[in-house]
Design an enzyme around this catalytic site. Structure first.
Site, PDB file in Angstrom:
ATOM      1  N   TRP A 138      47.394  36.123  46.139  1.00 31.48           N
ATOM      2  CA  TRP A 138      46.596  36.073  47.368  1.00 31.48           C
ATOM      3  C   TRP A 138      46.949  34.880  48.242  1.00 31.48           C
ATOM      4  O   TRP A 138      46.261  34.601  49.222  1.00 31.48           O
ATOM      5  CB  TRP A 138      45.103  36.031  47.052  1.00 31.48           C
ATOM      6  N   GLU A 395      41.397  33.672  31.592  1.00 33.69           N
ATOM      7  CA  GLU A 395      42.210  34.762  31.059  1.00 33.69           C
ATOM      8  C   GLU A 395      43.239  34.365  30.001  1.00 33.69           C
ATOM      9  O   GLU A 395      44.092  35.160  29.635  1.00 33.69           O
ATOM     10  CB  GLU A 395      42.913  35.521  32.193  1.00 33.69           C
ATOM     11  N   GLU A 492      34.956  39.620  37.102  1.00 36.46           N
ATOM     12  CA  GLU A 492      36.040  39.861  38.059  1.00 36.46           C
ATOM     13  C   GLU A 492      36.241  41.356  38.241  1.00 36.46           C
ATOM     14  O   GLU A 492      36.334  42.093  37.256  1.00 36.46           O
ATOM     15  CB  GLU A 492      37.371  39.242  37.611  1.00 36.46           C
TER      16      GLU A 492
END
Length: 785
Positions: A138, A395, A492
């Protein structure tokens, strides 16, 4: 990251002389910046970074965000840079016993010298690299360099206070509160003194003896409160009471801090009729459903982040009825003002430590700098009531468990051992020592206590029976709610869209305004992202087909935002109505944090707020799907089911069918009076769709749309209007092209705004306007609205 030398040469200037026994000489302001071969030499402002300095001095003529400048300016990050300044130490300061040169933030690997003598080195921005500086899906790649926070010289004879922390603690046995105050000292000469603590509004104060010995020293004092307190609550659940606490150290002088009273628990316990464990937050003894998003860095160049930028984003979150944000672990620990504003706005913070999506070293030197980083950040942030949980990483448990890095089976135990050593034996150990008032998770997603039982790396960290989950699915139909995991907590999930042309035009030219342009491909950092958006949109909408290239580009941007808003709406409403459900052993969802709130630059992303503060369509929709009282509809096995989601109200339900060719309802139905479960989800309406269409006369799935809302027994509407499509809008029958006029008005001359919010025109293309309508958009100033 490049190596750069910071040089300090002692010459002449003035020093400010504070009254607290510590003389502080600010070294902020004008420095000289030079590259490795001296071909670039410019005046630089500190705090700041190299990119910002070169732009302000005209050495690079364009905004680094403009078009392809992230590539054109890559040479800046590949060079070495030297900052130099000169200062003097006044005579009244020179005779003092100890001088400390304080750099609040250096990015990142540097050597610091004073008068030609090396006095220090840095290798940790906070204290570590910010990973997203090297690009993410992003954002751009701008590995920054510079002195990004303040610099000062502190000179003293006896001691200086390094930091304060406050920890309100509740004694359930005696139903009373205390405030533990920790003071951290740098002591040069042994000394004695007094510490006075007071909260005037609570008529509570106490005085303590203080005895200090040379070296780093930590002292703890407990203030007993003499009366009951007003609690701090998340937004939407009560007020955010903040009390002034005065800490007066006789050696230093007094300072005033905010202190708030709230308890937080992360509840992981058995659920009836469901294997696994719950996963929800209990604030002040009350279960709270977290509604919010994920926060990424506001700008690639942290020295350009302003209080206004942070305020606009946090106010936008609150206006969308959010009560929580997750500070993602691949970015930065945010500025103090961010957490102070969250305290004021009632926005709970899930705080990741800055480790994300990677394997990290466990050598002694690295572990030591991590321990210093974690200690500093916990002490800096633990006094904020808005911070409700620490999380060790983003993660990384899932990365090992699902083998992201193709680790050979024979060496996997070594990687698990290193993972446990870093996140459990070091980070977790420090957090538990420093802060006993809030929970700690090793990773996200995780199975929580189940992961701990499995040796901290669970076989399936995405198991919806435990902990939190991250879930993305771009190729499946996002309208199919049965494909979503019925998780305990959705931390998420999301879909991409493009920002508006008004945002993109600031960093592009007209030849870029095409979905197949090099610019469009370059800005898209998510593999196949542009095609994923169009394929998802095409499932339910007719893709733009204008023969005018600019209009087609505008329409394409618009349809990606329509798609994103509808997809996230459907998924969020699924999670919210699942808070009371257990289906096939899954459910009891107690939190939704969609990815992501904000943008770091002008490009396609999962954000709901564009770079610069303009709301995407998704953010307008979030104000409804995060409303305190929500009606959510779904089709299940041929029936229309409508749920009421509320904290504590009694409502009735109103259902209407509209044809696409008229604003007037074809028919209207109302449910019986139903009490919606406090803090839960209740099925308030169920009806066969085929029977509904038959009952409503001339209605088919393609010609009609269902709208609904909740109302009080007195008939007052208390939830936003909602809708459910009975077929894809691309197959809708009766749609006509709208004729809409838009103009902006001011009721009175406004003050200079921080930014204008102009609402998007959402879904007007899906409604018939049989006569000319005028839509008046008010331009709002966020500082007053």
């Amino acid at each position: 990251m490049c190596h750069h030398l910071l040089t300090l040469i002692a010459l002449a200037s003035e020093a400010k002389r504070p009254s607290l026994g510590v003389d502080v000489i600010s070294l902020n302001g004008k420095w000289q910046l030079m590259n490795s071969n001296s071909s670039v030499s410019v005046s630089a402002e500190v705090p700041g970074c190299v990119h910002t300095t070169l732009q302000r001095q005209g050495f690079i003529s364009q905004d680094p965000y403009y078009r392809f400048n992230d590539l054109a300016y890559r040479w800046i990050s590949l060079d070495n840079w030297t900052y130099t300044t000169s200062f003097s130490v006044p005579s009244h300061v020179r005779g003092k016993g100890k001088a400390v040169l304080v750099f609040e933030g250096v990015d990142t690997v540097s050597t610091i010298s004073l008068n030609g003598l090396t006095i220090g080195k840095t290798d940790n921005m906070f204290r570590r690299y910010a990973q997203s500086s090297f690009s993410w899906d992003w954002g751009p790649s701008f590995p920054t360099l510079g002195i990004w926070k303040g610099v000062r010289l502190e000179v003293f004879n006896t001691s200086r206070v390094l930091s304060y922390t406050t920890s309100p603690k509740y004694d359930s046995e005696h139903s009373s509160w205390t405030v533990e105050v920790e003071l951290f000292f740098d002591v040069f000469v042994a000394s004695k003194g007094l510490v006075h603590l007071s909260i005037p509004l609570l008529q509570s104060e106490a005085e303590f003896q203080l005895s200090l010995t040379p070296g780093q020293s930590e002292k703890s004092f407990v203030l007993q409160l003499n009366q009951s307190v007003s609690l701090w609550w998340p937004f939407g659940h009560g007020e955010q009471f903040l009390y002034y606490l005065t800490i007066d150290v006789s050696l230093e002088g007094g300072e005033t801090f905010n202190v708030a009273f709230r308890t937080v628990e992360l509840v992981q316990e058995p659920i009836p009729s469901s294997p696994g464990l719950s996963f929800y937050f209990r604030i002040n003894g009350k279960p709270i459903f977290l509604k919010g998003s994920n926060w990424i860095p506001v700008h690639a160049f942290q020295d350009q982040v302003t209080t206004d930028m942070i305020t606009i984003l946090l106010r936008s979150a609150q206006k969308a009825n959010m009560n929580a944000l997750r500070v993602w672990g691949g970015g930065v620990y945010e500025q103090d003002i961010f957490y102070s504003l969250c305290d004021m706005y009632g926005i709970m913070i899930w705080q990741d430590f800055m480790f994300a999506c990677a394997l990290y070293p466990t050598e002694k030197d690295f572990i030591q700098t991590v321990r210093e980083e974690v200690t500093q950040q916990v002490r800096r942030l633990k006094s904020h009531p808005s911070v409700v949980i620490w999380s060790g990483n983003n993660e990384n448990e899932a990365a090992i468990a699902t083998d992201w890095f193709n680790i050979p089976v024979t060496v996997r135990p070594l990687y698990v051992k290193d993972y446990v050593h870093l996140y459990v034996e070091n980070i977790r150990d420090i957090v538990l020592q420093e802060d006993s008032t809030r929970p700690f998770l090793v990773s996200s997603p995780t199975n929580g206590v189940e992961s701990e039982k499995e040796g901290w790396v669970a076989k399936d960290p995405y198991d919806p029976h435990y902990g939190d989950t991250h879930f993305y699915s771009y190729y499946k139909d996002c309208w199919d709610w049965t494909a979503f995991p019925r998780t305990r907590f959705a931390s998420e999930y999301g879909f991409q869209s493009w920002p508006s042309l008004s945002t993109l035009s600031k960093v592009s030219v007209s030849s870029d305004w095409d979905f197949s342009s090099n610019f469009s491909a370059h800005r898209q950092h998510h593999e196949d992202g542009n095609q994923q958006m169009l394929k998802q949109a095409e499932l339910h909408y007719i893709l733009p087909n204008s023969t005018d290239p600019l209009q087609k580009y505008r329409d394409t941007i618009y349809i990606t935002q329509v798609m994103q808003a509808q997809c996230v709406k459907i998924q969020t409403e699924f999670y919210r109505r699942s808070r009371s459900d257990i289906v096939e052993g899954k459910g009891h969802t107690m939190g939704t944090l969609y990815w992501q709130l904000n943008d770091i630059w002008q490009g396609p992303s999962w954000s709901s707020v564009e770079f610069g503060g303009k709301w995407k369509m998704l953010h307008y929709w979030a104000t409804d799907f995060y409303a305190p009282i929500l009606s959510a509809g779904v089709e299940d096995k041929g029936d229309l089911l409508i749920y009421g989601v509320s904290d504590s109200h009694s409502e009735t339900h109103n259902v209407k069918l509209h044809s696409w060719s008229s604003f007037n309802a074809v028919c209207s139905l109302e449910s019986n009076v139903t009490t919606i479960k406090a803090g839960g989800s209740t099925l308030v309406f169920q009806y066969s769709i085929s029977a509904l269409l038959t009952q409503c006369g001339n209605c088919t799935r393609r010609s009609c749309i269902v709208t609904f809302h909740l109302s009080s027994p007195e008939g007052q509407m208390i939830s936003p209007h909602n809708h459910i499509f009975l077929s894809s809008p691309r197959y809708a029958e009766g749609l006509q092209k709208p004729n809409i006029t838009v103009r902006t008005i001011h009721s009175h001359p406004p003050p200079p705004p921080l930014i204008y919010y102009i609402p998007e025109m959402c879904f007007f293309t899906n409604r018939d306007v049989t006569e000319r309508k005028e839509l008046v958009l008010k331009v709002l100033n966020p500082s007053t609205n």
